[in-house]
Design a protein around this motif. Structure first.
Motif, PDB file in Angstrom:
ATOM      1  N   LEU A   1       2.559  18.427  10.598  1.00 18.21           N
ATOM      2  CA  LEU A   1       2.240  17.043  10.922  1.00 18.21           C
ATOM      3  C   LEU A   1       2.713  16.228   9.735  1.00 18.21           C
ATOM      4  O   LEU A   1       2.263  16.453   8.605  1.00 18.21           O
ATOM      5  CB  LEU A   1       0.737  16.844  11.143  1.00 18.21           C
ATOM      6  N   ASP A   2       3.648  15.325   9.988  1.00 16.21           N
ATOM      7  CA  ASP A   2       4.129  14.428   8.940  1.00 16.21           C
ATOM      8  C   ASP A   2       3.455  13.075   9.105  1.00 16.21           C
ATOM      9  O   ASP A   2       3.550  12.444  10.161  1.00 16.21           O
ATOM     10  CB  ASP A   2       5.653  14.257   9.020  1.00 16.21           C
ATOM     11  N   PHE A   3       2.745  12.645   8.075  1.00 16.93           N
ATOM     12  CA  PHE A   3       2.128  11.325   8.011  1.00 16.93           C
ATOM     13  C   PHE A   3       3.171  10.434   7.342  1.00 16.93           C
ATOM     14  O   PHE A   3       3.459  10.592   6.153  1.00 16.93           O
ATOM     15  CB  PHE A   3       0.842  11.400   7.185  1.00 16.93           C
ATOM     16  N   CYS A   4       3.782   9.516   8.107  1.00 18.36           N
ATOM     17  CA  CYS A   4       4.937   8.746   7.638  1.00 18.36           C
ATOM     18  C   CYS A   4       4.600   7.264   7.507  1.00 18.36           C
ATOM     19  O   CYS A   4       4.102   6.643   8.455  1.00 18.36           O
ATOM     20  CB  CYS A   4       6.101   8.902   8.609  1.00 18.36           C
ATOM     21  N   ASP A   5       4.910   6.707   6.357  1.00 22.37           N
ATOM     22  CA  ASP A   5       4.737   5.283   6.105  1.00 22.37           C
ATOM     23  C   ASP A   5       5.870   4.533   6.806  1.00 22.37           C
ATOM     24  O   ASP A   5       7.050   4.803   6.550  1.00 22.37           O
ATOM     25  CB  ASP A   5       4.771   5.030   4.593  1.00 22.37           C
ATOM     26  N   LEU A   6       5.543   3.578   7.682  1.00 22.03           N
ATOM     27  CA  LEU A   6       6.570   2.831   8.415  1.00 22.03           C
ATOM     28  C   LEU A   6       7.135   1.660   7.616  1.00 22.03           C
ATOM     29  O   LEU A   6       8.105   1.039   8.039  1.00 22.03           O
ATOM     30  CB  LEU A   6       6.000   2.320   9.748  1.00 22.03           C
ATOM     31  N   GLU A   7       6.530   1.397   6.473  1.00 21.25           N
ATOM     32  CA  GLU A   7       7.006   0.285   5.648  1.00 21.25           C
ATOM     33  C   GLU A   7       7.723   0.764   4.392  1.00 21.25           C
ATOM     34  O   GLU A   7       8.100  -0.039   3.547  1.00 21.25           O
ATOM     35  CB  GLU A   7       5.824  -0.609   5.244  1.00 21.25           C
ATOM     36  N   GLY A   8       7.893   2.061   4.260  1.00 23.00           N
ATOM     37  CA  GLY A   8       8.546   2.621   3.087  1.00 23.00           C
ATOM     38  C   GLY A   8       8.984   4.044   3.382  1.00 23.00           C
ATOM     39  O   GLY A   8       8.986   4.485   4.530  1.00 23.00           O
ATOM     40  N   ASP A   9       9.335   4.764   2.338  1.00 27.03           N
ATOM     41  CA  ASP A   9       9.827   6.126   2.496  1.00 27.03           C
ATOM     42  C   ASP A   9       8.745   7.188   2.315  1.00 27.03           C
ATOM     43  O   ASP A   9       9.050   8.372   2.326  1.00 27.03           O
ATOM     44  CB  ASP A   9      10.948   6.394   1.475  1.00 27.03           C
TER      45      ASP A   9
ATOM     46  N   GLU B   1      -2.333  -0.500  13.034  1.00 24.70           N
ATOM     47  CA  GLU B   1      -2.836  -1.517  12.104  1.00 24.70           C
ATOM     48  C   GLU B   1      -2.307  -1.308  10.679  1.00 24.70           C
ATOM     49  O   GLU B   1      -1.968  -2.271  10.000  1.00 24.70           O
ATOM     50  CB  GLU B   1      -4.370  -1.486  12.086  1.00 24.70           C
ATOM     51  N   LEU B   2      -2.246  -0.057  10.231  1.00 23.19           N
ATOM     52  CA  LEU B   2      -1.837   0.230   8.850  1.00 23.19           C
ATOM     53  C   LEU B   2      -0.342   0.520   8.699  1.00 23.19           C
ATOM     54  O   LEU B   2       0.133   0.734   7.595  1.00 23.19           O
ATOM     55  CB  LEU B   2      -2.647   1.419   8.300  1.00 23.19           C
ATOM     56  N   LYS B   3       0.359   0.578   9.796  1.00 20.07           N
ATOM     57  CA  LYS B   3       1.818   0.789   9.799  1.00 20.07           C
ATOM     58  C   LYS B   3       2.210   2.178   9.277  1.00 20.07           C
ATOM     59  O   LYS B   3       2.937   2.319   8.304  1.00 20.07           O
ATOM     60  CB  LYS B   3       2.559  -0.295   8.996  1.00 20.07           C
ATOM     61  N   PHE B   4       1.700   3.202   9.967  1.00 22.49           N
ATOM     62  CA  PHE B   4       2.141   4.570   9.729  1.00 22.49           C
ATOM     63  C   PHE B   4       2.254   5.257  11.081  1.00 22.49           C
ATOM     64  O   PHE B   4       1.821   4.713  12.107  1.00 22.49           O
ATOM     65  CB  PHE B   4       1.173   5.340   8.806  1.00 22.49           C
TER      66      PHE B   4
ATOM     67  N   MET C   1       0.845  -1.182   0.000  1.00 25.59           N
ATOM     68  CA  MET C   1       0.000   0.000   0.000  1.00 25.59           C
ATOM     69  C   MET C   1       0.889   1.244   0.000  1.00 25.59           C
ATOM     70  O   MET C   1       1.833   1.318   0.766  1.00 25.59           O
ATOM     71  CB  MET C   1      -0.856  -0.025   1.292  1.00 25.59           C
ATOM     72  N   THR C   2       0.566   2.197  -0.861  1.00 24.73           N
ATOM     73  CA  THR C   2       1.340   3.442  -0.874  1.00 24.73           C
ATOM     74  C   THR C   2       0.946   4.308   0.327  1.00 24.73           C
ATOM     75  O   THR C   2      -0.076   4.066   0.975  1.00 24.73           O
ATOM     76  CB  THR C   2       1.077   4.251  -2.166  1.00 24.73           C
ATOM     77  N   VAL C   3       1.732   5.337   0.583  1.00 24.64           N
ATOM     78  CA  VAL C   3       1.429   6.238   1.689  1.00 24.64           C
ATOM     79  C   VAL C   3       0.073   6.914   1.480  1.00 24.64           C
ATOM     80  O   VAL C   3      -0.673   7.142   2.435  1.00 24.64           O
ATOM     81  CB  VAL C   3       2.573   7.259   1.904  1.00 24.64           C
ATOM     82  N   PHE C   4      -0.278   7.205   0.238  1.00 27.37           N
ATOM     83  CA  PHE C   4      -1.569   7.828  -0.053  1.00 27.37           C
ATOM     84  C   PHE C   4      -2.722   6.854   0.172  1.00 27.37           C
ATOM     85  O   PHE C   4      -3.783   7.237   0.658  1.00 27.37           O
ATOM     86  CB  PHE C   4      -1.591   8.386  -1.485  1.00 27.37           C
ATOM     87  N   GLU C   5      -2.502   5.589  -0.186  1.00 23.73           N
ATOM     88  CA  GLU C   5      -3.528   4.570   0.074  1.00 23.73           C
ATOM     89  C   GLU C   5      -3.730   4.379   1.578  1.00 23.73           C
ATOM     90  O   GLU C   5      -4.860   4.223   2.049  1.00 23.73           O
ATOM     91  CB  GLU C   5      -3.138   3.243  -0.584  1.00 23.73           C
ATOM     92  N   LYS C   6      -2.630   4.415   2.329  1.00 25.36           N
ATOM     93  CA  LYS C   6      -2.728   4.280   3.787  1.00 25.36           C
ATOM     94  C   LYS C   6      -3.494   5.465   4.392  1.00 25.36           C
ATOM     95  O   LYS C   6      -4.336   5.279   5.280  1.00 25.36           O
ATOM     96  CB  LYS C   6      -1.340   4.161   4.425  1.00 25.36           C
ATOM     97  N   LEU C   7      -3.194   6.650   3.920  1.00 21.47           N
ATOM     98  CA  LEU C   7      -3.895   7.829   4.429  1.00 21.47           C
ATOM     99  C   LEU C   7      -5.379   7.736   4.103  1.00 21.47           C
ATOM    100  O   LEU C   7      -6.236   7.997   4.957  1.00 21.47           O
ATOM    101  CB  LEU C   7      -3.297   9.113   3.864  1.00 21.47           C
TER     102      LEU C   7
END
Length: 173
Positions: free
Chosen positions: A64-72, A48-51, A1-7
């Motif tokens: 506020l930085d919304f950061c993906d924990l599985e990618g950059d 749950e979504l790893k961010f 899942m991309t960071v945008f999909e996670k958001l």
């Protein structure tokens, strides 16, 4: 899942979580979300979504930085800083108030948490004419009021509090 999909998924999950507002502005008569209402849900969804969300403040800008924990991936939300001058508070307490408010607004922006806009009622010409009409009706009843009732009524008129003005009218009939 991309960071945008996670958001996007996080926004949907928060929207469907049924979070209730616990903040209450007694003066203006509205409820609002406090950080304590929204953060437990957001933190659970983040796990749950790893961010994760990271909030920072500079003298000019809050982020506020919304950061993906599985990618950059990272999405940044910003707000200009402000100030507060609360009665009876020290400078650091005013700073804390500003940071708390802006942090809440950053989370609301990031997760698209919707609250009724307090300015909408003030800018609506129909709402303004309703207030004026209520004030006229209330003023016509003031000659029969006690000093205590007059004090309450004058405060309601000054605050342009529709709820209190309607209550006053209902008790004067």
């Amino acid at each position: 899942m991309t960071v945008f999909e996670k958001l996007n998924e996080a926004r949907l999950r928060f929207q469907n979580a049924g979070v209730k507002k616990s903040g209450h502005n007694k003066f203006a008569g509205y409820t609002y979300y406090e950080l304590a209402d929204i953060l437990p849900f957001i933190n659970q969804i983040a796990n749950e979504l790893k961010f994760c969300c990271v909030v920072n403040f500079t003298p000019e800008l809050a982020t506020l930085d919304f950061c993906d924990l599985e990618g950059d991936g990272r999405i940044q939300f910003t707000s200009p800083m402000s100030n507060a001058s609360l009665k009876g508070c020290h400078e650091v307490q005013n700073l804390g108030a500003v940071e708390t408010y802006i942090k809440r607004y950053l989370y609301q922006n990031c997760f698209e948490i919707v609250e009724a806009d307090a300015l909408d009622g003030a800018m609506d010409p129909n709402a303004e004419s309703e207030v004026e009409n209520l004030i006229k009706q209330v003023k016509s009843k003031m000659s029969t009021m006690t000093d205590e009732q007059l004090d309450f009524t004058n405060k309601a008129i000054s605050a342009r509090d529709v709820g209190k003005l309607k209550t006053i009218l209902s008790k004067c009939k």
